[in-house]
Design an enzyme around this catalytic site. Structure first.
Site: not given
Ligand code: FMN
Length: 366
Positions: A69, A117, A121, A186, A189, A223, A251-252
């Site tokens: 992301g 957020n 996608f 995610s 979507t 994921k 995790t996501n």
């Molecule tokens: C702005 C944003 C966009 C993200 N886009 C994606 C994505 O496209 N695909 C995905 O699997 N996770 C996406 N994530 C999730 C992150 O990869 C991660 O799993 C999640 O933020 C938890 O980790 P963190 O607490 O370190 O941010 C996104 C997170 C953020 C904040």
């Protein structure tokens, strides 16, 4: 440097709207990425010690990766290695180009060190990513660490055609990345997380693995959402063997919201979207611990969710993660985070009298 970022750089960055700050940062990193001498200088400055890990047939120079992301369009592929990351996960990419949700769609809950957020996608599509990755490879600037791609489903594709949508992206990107993550978790979507259902995920994995067989077999991970019940996680684990999954990314972001004392955070939490950062840490670790226990440590786990320090990363590793990733921590702690985590992990290892990270994986799971 972390205090420099926290005290001087972050306040300036946080003056700007979150997505604008993100674009500015990515633009700068993309600029640096095209200039090998700048990347070399960054690499010397952020000098991250070697702490190698071997997982699913790949060698990672250290276990701290960039989460999906952050670099959806592969704009700054060499920069992530120069910042000291042991691997990066590009994307999420979908088969069709799509704009994502209307802005604003990223919100900071600063008091709680969290982000909500609902990007949805936004990306240029798999063909554009294919071109980008080919360009990086032919430029000679491809990084010396494993690069993964996060695969999402196009919004226009109905859920029943999801398998072909994921498989189409995989087919054209297969030779260009080292591993792939099927993102069915995610929250942004519509209906996507229903694809974590066993039958739906089975169809997606079958379509991808059919294209994967006989071509040097790239590691394919799934994921998962932190909001799944342990029973639902167990169903995904049943598929892991049948469909030869290389691992799980846990995790996501979460759709749940924590208690907060802060009024601004309360307003942010009322926004639709996925929550990441500090409030996600404990639940993400709980999911990792469950997955490790159920698989007796046989299936590699990439731990992600609320990692802001070496102690957070150590918590994930001793709960069962072989590798970790950061997104929100990077926003709040700044560009020295990978280095700080790796250095701190080495201290943890020496305190425990361990020589490598493999010995620490799952150490706290009884
Ligand atoms: C702005 C944003 C966009 C993200 N886009 C994606 C994505 O496209 N695909 C995905 O699997 N996770 C996406 N994530 C999730 C992150 O990869 C991660 O799993 C999640 O933020 C938890 O980790 P963190 O607490 O370190 O941010 C996104 C997170 C953020 C904040």
């Amino acid at each position: 440097m972390s205090w420099l970022y926290r005290c001087f750089i972050r306040p300036v960055l946080f003056q700007q709207e979150a997505e604008k700050a993100h674009h500015r940062t990515l633009e700068n990193l993309a600029w640096a990425s095209h200039r090998p001498f700048v990347c070399d200088a960054m690499e010397s400055f952020f000098a991250t010690p070697h702490l190698p890990v071997d997982v699913f047939g790949l060698r990672f120079p250290n276990p701290v990766g960039l989460a999906a992301g952050m670099d959806k369009r592969a704009d700054a592929v060499p920069a992530w290695a120069a910042l000291g990351f042991g691997f990066s996960e590009l994307g999420g990419v979908t088969w069709h180009t799509q704009p994502g949700n209307p802005s604003p769609r990223i919100f900071r809950a600063i008091a709680d060190e969290a982000i909500v957020n609902r990007m949805g996608f936004n990306n240029d599509g798999a063909e554009a990513l294919e071109q980008k990755l080919e360009d990086w490879r032919t430029s000679g600037l491809w990084p010396k660490h494993p690069v993964g791609v996060n695969l999402g489903k196009s919004k226009v594709t109905p859920l029943e055609d999801a398998a072909e949508d994921y498989a189409s992206s995989f087919q054209i990107l297969r030779e260009l990345a080292d591993f792939f993550v099927v993102n069915v978790s995610s929250p942004n979507t519509p209906g996507l997380r229903q694809l974590q259902d066993k039958a739906a995920l089975d169809r997606i994995m079958a379509a991808i693995q059919e294209l994967n067989e006989g071509f040097g077999e790239k590691p394919i991970l799934v994921k998962v959402a932190p909001d799944l019940s342990f029973d639902a996680l167990d169903e995904i684990l049943e598929l892991a063997q049948k469909r030869n999954l290389a691992g799980i990314v846990a995790t996501n972001t979460t759709t749940t919201r924590p208690e907060t004392q802060d009024e601004t955070a309360r307003i942010v939490y009322s926004e639709t979207g996925g929550l990441s950062g500090k409030p996600l840490r404990a639940r993400s670790t709980e999911v990792i611990r469950h997955l490790f226990r159920q698989t007796k440590g046989r299936l590699p786990i990439i731990g992600v969710g609320g990692i802001f320090s070496a102690d957070d990363a150590w918590e994930k590793i001793t709960a069962g993660a072989s590798l970790v990733q950061v997104y929100t921590g990077l926003v709040y702690e700044g560009p020295t985070l990978a280095r700080e985590i790796v250095c701190g992990l080495m201290e943890h290892l020496s305190r425990e009298g361990l020589t490598d990270l493999k010995a620490a994986t799952g150490l706290a799971v009884k």
